[in-house]
Design a protein around this motif. Structure first.
Motif, short mmCIF file in Angstrom:
data_model
loop_
_atom_site.label_atom_id
_atom_site.label_comp_id
_atom_site.label_asym_id
_atom_site.label_seq_id
_atom_site.Cartn_x
_atom_site.Cartn_y
_atom_site.Cartn_z
N GLU A 1 -6.71 0.42 4.12
CA GLU A 1 -7.73 0.40 5.21
C GLU A 1 -9.14 -0.30 4.87
O GLU A 1 -9.35 -0.49 3.81
CB GLU A 1 -8.19 1.99 5.16
CG GLU A 1 -7.18 3.03 5.35
CD GLU A 1 -6.69 3.04 6.75
OE1 GLU A 1 -7.47 2.85 7.54
OE2 GLU A 1 -5.70 3.75 7.07
N ALA A 2 -9.61 -0.81 6.12
CA ALA A 2 -10.71 -1.40 5.86
C ALA A 2 -11.87 -0.81 5.17
O ALA A 2 -12.07 0.24 5.43
CB ALA A 2 -11.17 -1.88 7.37
N GLN A 3 -12.44 -1.43 4.12
CA GLN A 3 -13.20 -0.77 3.08
C GLN A 3 -14.63 -1.20 3.53
O GLN A 3 -15.72 -0.65 3.53
CB GLN A 3 -13.11 -1.00 1.68
CG GLN A 3 -14.25 -0.69 0.65
CD GLN A 3 -13.82 -0.95 -0.56
OE1 GLN A 3 -14.00 -0.03 -1.40
NE2 GLN A 3 -13.32 -2.04 -1.03
N GLU A 4 -14.62 -2.46 3.94
CA GLU A 4 -16.21 -3.09 4.16
C GLU A 4 -15.70 -4.27 5.06
O GLU A 4 -15.03 -5.37 4.69
CB GLU A 4 -16.60 -3.53 2.74
CG GLU A 4 -18.04 -4.41 3.12
CD GLU A 4 -19.00 -3.59 3.72
OE1 GLU A 4 -19.00 -3.66 5.11
OE2 GLU A 4 -19.85 -2.64 3.13
N ALA B 1 -6.50 3.17 -6.51
CA ALA B 1 -5.85 3.28 -5.05
C ALA B 1 -4.75 2.22 -5.13
O ALA B 1 -3.96 2.59 -4.33
CB ALA B 1 -6.93 2.55 -4.33
N SER C 1 -11.45 6.82 7.38
CA SER C 1 -10.11 6.54 7.23
C SER C 1 -9.67 7.72 6.48
O SER C 1 -8.66 8.40 6.89
CB SER C 1 -9.68 5.50 6.49
OG SER C 1 -9.90 4.24 7.19
N ALA D 1 -15.28 3.18 5.86
CA ALA D 1 -14.43 3.63 4.57
C ALA D 1 -14.13 5.25 4.80
O ALA D 1 -13.13 5.67 4.71
CB ALA D 1 -15.02 3.39 3.35
N LEU E 1 -8.87 -1.50 1.06
CA LEU E 1 -8.48 -0.71 -0.15
C LEU E 1 -7.62 0.27 0.58
O LEU E 1 -7.61 1.14 1.19
CB LEU E 1 -9.68 -0.14 -0.89
CG LEU E 1 -9.21 0.37 -2.11
CD1 LEU E 1 -8.90 -0.55 -2.90
CD2 LEU E 1 -10.55 0.85 -2.73
N GLY E 2 -6.07 0.48 -0.31
CA GLY E 2 -5.24 1.37 0.04
C GLY E 2 -4.69 1.34 1.49
O GLY E 2 -4.37 2.28 2.20
N TYR F 1 0.87 -1.31 0.00
CA TYR F 1 -0.14 -0.03 -0.08
C TYR F 1 0.95 1.21 0.08
O TYR F 1 0.34 2.44 0.04
CB TYR F 1 -0.80 0.07 1.13
CG TYR F 1 -1.89 -1.28 1.30
CD1 TYR F 1 -3.01 -1.15 0.29
CD2 TYR F 1 -1.93 -2.32 2.12
CE1 TYR F 1 -3.82 -2.19 0.17
CE2 TYR F 1 -2.65 -3.26 1.98
CZ TYR F 1 -3.72 -3.23 0.87
OH TYR F 1 -4.67 -4.36 0.84
N GLN G 1 -17.77 3.76 -1.02
CA GLN G 1 -16.57 3.24 -0.08
C GLN G 1 -15.28 3.05 -0.85
O GLN G 1 -14.25 3.59 -0.40
CB GLN G 1 -16.83 1.80 0.24
CG GLN G 1 -18.19 1.76 1.30
CD GLN G 1 -18.67 0.48 1.47
OE1 GLN G 1 -19.38 -0.20 0.72
NE2 GLN G 1 -18.34 -0.37 2.37
N SER G 2 -15.24 2.59 -2.16
CA SER G 2 -14.07 2.59 -2.77
C SER G 2 -13.59 4.01 -3.11
O SER G 2 -12.40 4.29 -3.07
CB SER G 2 -14.32 1.86 -4.10
OG SER G 2 -14.79 0.49 -4.03
N LEU H 1 -11.55 5.67 -0.08
CA LEU H 1 -10.34 5.20 0.20
C LEU H 1 -9.49 5.53 -1.05
O LEU H 1 -8.10 5.45 -0.73
CB LEU H 1 -10.39 3.51 0.58
CG LEU H 1 -11.01 3.39 1.94
CD1 LEU H 1 -11.23 1.96 1.92
CD2 LEU H 1 -10.26 3.79 2.79
N CYS H 2 -10.00 5.45 -2.11
CA CYS H 2 -9.19 5.70 -3.23
C CYS H 2 -8.73 7.21 -3.35
O CYS H 2 -7.53 7.65 -3.46
CB CYS H 2 -10.14 5.54 -4.49
SG CYS H 2 -9.11 6.01 -6.00
N LEU I 1 -8.30 8.70 -0.28
CA LEU I 1 -7.36 8.72 0.58
C LEU I 1 -5.75 8.52 0.09
O LEU I 1 -4.69 9.06 0.50
CB LEU I 1 -7.62 7.60 1.75
CG LEU I 1 -6.68 7.37 2.88
CD1 LEU I 1 -6.41 8.76 3.41
CD2 LEU I 1 -7.13 6.21 3.87
N ARG I 2 -5.81 7.45 -0.83
CA ARG I 2 -4.57 7.10 -1.19
C ARG I 2 -4.13 8.12 -2.05
O ARG I 2 -2.77 8.52 -2.20
CB ARG I 2 -4.59 5.71 -2.07
CG ARG I 2 -3.38 5.10 -2.79
CD ARG I 2 -2.30 4.75 -1.76
NE ARG I 2 -1.07 4.64 -2.36
CZ ARG I 2 -0.55 3.55 -2.76
NH1 ARG I 2 -1.33 2.58 -2.93
NH2 ARG I 2 0.68 3.54 -3.30
N LEU J 1 -11.52 2.27 -9.65
CA LEU J 1 -11.27 2.78 -8.40
C LEU J 1 -10.26 2.05 -7.45
O LEU J 1 -9.20 2.62 -7.22
CB LEU J 1 -12.73 3.00 -7.45
CG LEU J 1 -13.30 4.24 -8.00
CD1 LEU J 1 -14.68 4.23 -7.20
CD2 LEU J 1 -12.75 5.79 -7.87
#
Lengths: 160, 928
Positions: free
Chosen positions: A121-124, B136, B209, B206, A118-119, A19, B166-167, B170-171, B173-174, B132
């Motif tokens: 971190e917890a996504q789901e 990410a 974060s 998600a 994802l990235g 990551y 959600q995706s 976090l995408c 965030l990255r 996405l």
């Protein structure tokens, strides 16, 4: 989380997810070093260790080690349960998952991981939701396959 | 969930994987892989267009080969083709390949971005998620440029599916982590914060974060998240364990989200709004209460999830550090965990308590657990847990328990794991100094430390004990006595000999009254260790001997005898030889008055932060050790002869008044800081500077040597910058009958030197008697030069104007930058520099040993790179480097051909500037 590695008791890397941007050379070095460090630890030892400026959280399931590198601020115990949830997801998907499932279906292992984390971190975190997403993808896969022309005999026996 | 039917996999891939698994050897595996790569290559290049399925299969095989650890340099194009397929399964493999094998080819990136763009606007949630995920996973700058403005829109749009949100969160965030400047939240901020209220727990999980990361960077803009986070947390904490359905994990409601909420709150101070704060405190209390409730499940997952929240709550309590009640409760809870049967919990409790120990509210409460922690240090079977216990003992130490803790740590050191010894030694040394009430305890502790773990006692530690002994006269006698006793041990550590030599040399007189430790006994004891010691220690002992001659005239004859013997005065080590020669001469020609002045007791050191503390601060985590040592070596490695990290065209250069023989000193001391110690006022001090104009001179007048002596002995840390010690040191001025404190006026002038740019700092007009001043010279080479620059020091002493002119040991080679190159490159450049004036050559007889290691050290000391496997004749040496001057860079190649039989050398230099070739050739020829 900075990366996750799955490796066998023999030190064979089965899955790697990074990551943070690192060169291939660095990744190999880190992997080698960590696999060695973790495999050298005895069974009853604690699941956490300091490594460089990171915290390593690992757990062994049968012949496989799951190993995550997290940052100073991150929570060790919840990371341990991230590992467990991932194992549960694999188990549910493959039906009593074993190392061979991950070797032969590595792409699936990656897809499941991407739905869950994802990235880094917890996504789901809901098991149902993650599996539903994968299930849908598999259904699309089935549809797509029906539409394909029949493959050659050679391909069917795996010779190409 | 249907079991995976093998039919939907790719059979060709499965067969290939089996083949690989059946390979009996690495060679067989590589052979099989090469065969497969050739096959795939030919398929990709073939005339027949591949169908999507085959393409997918081959791309997957390439991916597998890559993940086995082999390099893959093709297939990217085929993977990109898969991205634009309408078939999900092909697209998915294409994205996976791209994510794992990121490629920086810009044309490729353009194509990938195009495909991603199409998928993002496809309104097909599955395709959007794939795109996405890819962004990410790759997270590159190019992707941020292309999509950073698009994704926030997707994230907050009303009609976006939950899974896509959600995706997207976090995408983003990255992308924010890689390119914060490109992710501008602006108008979206409030809507993003309100995702904390989203009905879908997955979306909140998600989004939080992202919000946490953004809050860390822009706390003010996001501060409305605090009250939202508190109310969300409160709802979760008070919910029944089944309320949250699938977000309940082993009877714990939403553990991941709870941890993240508590983590988010740690970006902010306690809420100012009383109601919010009250609600939060309630939550924290509930979490602490739950820890006392009987577990709802025996599964470790249940307790882990529950305790994960508890530890995060404790972190928040510690972060606030304002609620004494909560802090003490947290401490008690951790105290329970200290004795828990789960190793993981004991580990975390020790770790968490370390931070609690620094809070004034809980420090005392932490201290009550001292016995448990000491026990952990002794009995834990896992070194990482013991490490935590040692850290906690260090953190909870204060004046009341210092003796106990230091004693426990010392006894633990005897059996401690090698990996943590060095850090333990530093900690003991710091605690002993910080909490010493009587300094005899301090001296005992450090000497014990050397006895128990001598190998791990770094220079900083033994320098420090000497600084303290010198500065505190109440402990000097005790130190002399104790160190004398310690040296009686048949095998004692070299560090003990260093401390012993130093302390007896200074304060041996304080115990000389006792016939059991008479001067001669002291000397014989020290000298009995001499032959077992390394060069730097021997050098230090020689200085101790000359100090003995001053302290105890009755030892003079014996010591002179020792100095005079061949093993000293003809020692192959230049530093030792010089000390022996100079000390012998000094002891025979100087009068007792002069000796007494020159060899006077060391003045007190200025108080400063303990260098040990600085070292420990630098050292975080066992992983950092090697790095630290490397840095240290580099630093001590001395810059004078072209060391580590100076900039390309300036060389910080000078002598240091603060170096002790460093362990990294090589045989000749060429690259070591140690002998640089010579003050420039001392012509005989240029030992290290093999390449300097002055060359080793005969010992000069004794008075001048004082600075030298002191320099080498002064056990302060080696300073980062190299320093020129100015004159004005009253001791180095001629001894005066005038009892009034000598007031001198120092004024340094560097010759007008057109070829060098020299920067100095202004000096105080007055230098107090006994004081030293340091002057750093930054020297930049403007163009190449031959003669060494001169330093003029003018000062007034006792009314008379003094004038000293010194040659600075700056030669052209100081501005070398080593250059590594291959044999092919070397000879190509060699041929390019073929004009006759570019080459300088000398054939000369060997004046020194022709030993390989010595030669290598000398050549490295020159500042060039020593190139291995370049010259076809392995006996020869070739070097390459670039001389950095302001105007130009001068490339230099060097070849040294020794002829051992004839004891001759041929030295050839080829440089892009002819004057440089000639100068380097002259300089070097004298050295071999």
């Amino acid at each position: 989380m900075q990366f996750m590695l799955l490796f066998s008791r023999q030190g064979k890397l089965r899955l790697q997810k990074w990551y943070v941007p690192l060169s291939d050379k660095e990744k190999k070095k880190i992997t080698r070093e960590l696999v060695q460090t973790v495999l050298a630890r005895k069974p009853k030892m604690c699941s956490f260790l300091e490594w460089r400026d990171l915290k390593i959280v690992y757990k062994r399931y049968a012949s496989l080690y799951f190993c995550c590198a997290i940052e100073d601020q991150d929570n060790e115990l919840i990371t341990l349960e991230i590992i467990h949830r991932y194992v549960e997801l694999l188990d549910k998907y493959f039906g009593s998952v074993c190392e061979l499932d991950i070797i032969f279906n590595f792409e699936k292992a990656y897809f499941i991981l991407d739905e869950f984390l994802l990235g880094g971190e917890a996504q789901e975190t809901s098991k149902k939701n993650v599996l539903k997403a994968i299930e849908q993808a598999d259904l699309l896969q089935e549809d797509a396959k029906d539409a394909e022309t029949p493959r050659s005999v050679l391909e069917e026996i795996g010779l190409t | 969930m249907p079991a995976v039917s093998k039919g939907d996999g790719m059979r060709g891939l499965a067969v290939f994987i089996s083949d690989i698994r059946n390979c009996k050897s690495k060679e067989a595996e590589i052979k099989r892989i090469n065969k497969e790569l050739a096959n795939i290559r030919s398929k990709f290049k073939g005339d027949k267009a591949l169908d999507g399925y085959s393409k997918k299969k081959y791309v997957c095989k390439l991916l597998f080969i890559f993940l086995l650890g082999h390099d893959i340099d093709f297939g990217h194009m085929e993977a990109v083709n898969l991205l634009s397929s309408n078939k999900y399964t092909e697209k998915q493999i294409g994205y996976l390949f791209i994510s794992v094998l990121v490629n920086s080819n810009s044309e490729l990136i353009r194509l990938i971005n195009n495909a991603i763009k199409n998928d993002l606007s496809s309104r097909n949630p599955t395709f959007m998620c794939l795109a996405l995920h890819c962004i990410a996973n790759v997270g590159s700058r190019e992707m941020a440029e292309a999509f950073a403005s698009e994704i926030p829109r997707i994230l907050v749009a009303g009609d976006t599916m939950d899974s896509v949100k959600q995706s997207a969160a976090l995408c983003l965030l990255r992308l924010y982590k890689t390119s914060p400047d490109l992710v501008l939240m602006g108008e979206w901020t409030s809507r993003v914060v309100h995702l904390l209220n989203d009905q879908h727990m997955g979306v909140v999980t998600a989004a939080i974060s992202l919000i946490t990361c953004l809050s860390q960077k822009n706390p003010d803009e996001f501060k409305t998240c605090v009250s939202l986070a508190v109310s969300r947390l409160s709802r979760i904490v008070s919910s029944a364990s089944t309320d949250l359905q699938d977000y309940t994990y082993y009877f714990v409601p939403a553990p991941w989200l709870s941890c993240k909420l508590l983590r988010l709150l740690q970006c902010y101070p306690p809420p100012e709004d009383g109601a919010v704060k009250g609600r939060l405190v309630e939550c924290l209390e509930t979490i602490l209460n739950k820890a006392q409730e009987p577990p709802k499940s025996k599964k470790v997952q249940h307790s882990n999830a529950k305790n994960a929240i508890l530890f995060e709550a404790i972190s928040l309590i510690i972060h606030y550090d304002s609620e004494p009640n909560l802090l003490v409760r947290a401490c008690n809870q951790l105290g329970q965990f200290l004795q828990h049967r789960e190793t993981n919990l004991r580990y975390l409790a020790l770790e968490s308590m370390c931070t609690l120990a620094s809070s004034e509210f809980s420090h005392e409460a932490v201290k009550t657990h001292i016995e448990t922690v000491i026990n952990a240090l002794k009995t834990e079977r896992d070194v990482s847990v013991r490490q935590r216990a040692a850290d906690l003992l260090y953190a909870m130490c204060d004046r009341s328990n210092a003796k106990q803790i230091v004693a426990e740590m010392l006894s633990y050191l005897e059996t401690a794991d090698y990996s943590i010894r060095e850090e333990m030694v530093l900690k003991v040394a710091i605690l002993a100094e910080k909490y010493a009430v009587d300094y005899s305890w301090y001296v005992d502790t450090i000497l014990n430390l050397i006895r128990i773990a001598g190998d791990y006692v770094s220079e900083e530690v033994w320098y420090r004990v000497i600084q303290i002994v010198i500065n505190r006269d109440d402990v000097q006698g005790y130190a002399a006595k104790t160190v004398f006793e310690a040296l009686q041990a048949p095998a004692c550590h070299e560090n003990m000999v260093k401390v012993g030599g130093y302390i007896l040399g200074e304060f041996g007189n304080l115990i000389a009254g006792d016939p059991r430790s008479s001067p001669l006994v002291q000397f014989n004891l020290l000298h009995s260790k001499f032959h077992l010691c390394s060069v730097p220690t021997r050098a230090l002992l020689l200085s101790a001997y000359i100090k003995f001659i001053n302290l105890f005239p009755e030892t003079k004859a014996t010591i002179q005898e020792v100095l005079r013997c061949d093993s000293q005065i003809r020692n192959s080590d230049v530093e030792l030889q010089q000390r022996a020669v100079e000390y012998l001469k000094l002891s025979s020609i100087a009068s007792t008055d002069v000796l007494a002045t020159v060899l006077e007791e060391m003045p007190p050191f200025p108080e400063r932060e303990s260098s040990i503390l600085a070292k420990l601060k630098k050292k975080k985590g066992p992983g950092a050790v090697s790095v630290t040592e490397l840095e240290d070596n580099k630093r001590e490695g001395g810059e004078l002869n072209g060391g580590g990290d100076r900039g390309p065209d300036t060389a910080a250069m000078a002598a240091s008044n603060a170096s002790t023989p460093s362990p990294s000193a090589d045989l000749l001391g060429i690259r070591s800081a140690a002998p640089i110690g010579a003050a420039p006022a001392n012509a005989g001090s240029l030992l290290v500077d093999v390449f300097s104009e002055a060359g080793p001179a005969a010992p000069s007048a004794a008075v001048n040597d004082d600075g030298f002596l002191r320099d080498l002995e002064q056990p302060t840390e080696t300073s980062d910058s190299l320093l020129v010690e100015g004159s004005g040191d009253s001791d180095s001025a001629p001894p005066s009958e005038d009892p009034a404190p000598p007031l001198s006026e120092a004024d340094e002038l560097l010759n007008n030197w057109p070829k060098l740019n020299v920067q100095t700092k202004p000096v105080e007009p007055l230098v107090e008697g006994g004081a030293q001043i340091q002057q750093v010279l930054n020297i930049e080479c403007l163009t190449d030069f031959s003669d060494a620059p001169l330093l003029n020091i003018k000062f007034r002493y006792g009314g008379a104007l003094q004038n000293l002119t010194l040659k600075l040991p700056v030669t052209i080679n100081k501005f070398f930058q080593p250059t590594e190159m291959t044999s092919h490159d070397f000879f190509q450049r060699w041929k390019q520099l073929s004009q006759p004036q570019q080459e300088a050559q000398k054939i000369f007889k060997a004046n020194h040993s022709m030993d390989t290691e010595v030669l290598k050290a000398k050549l490295l000391g020159l500042g060039t790179a020593l190139l291995d496997n370049v010259d076809p004749n392995p006996e020869n040496y070739v070097c390459a480097g670039v001389i950095q001057t302001k105007g130009q860079q001068v490339g230099c190649l060097l070849r040294l051909e020794p002829n051992a039989q004839a004891q001759m050398y041929r030295l050839t230099l080829r440089c892009s500037k002819d004057s440089v070739s000639r100068r380097l050739c002259e300089l070097l020829a004298e050295q071999f």
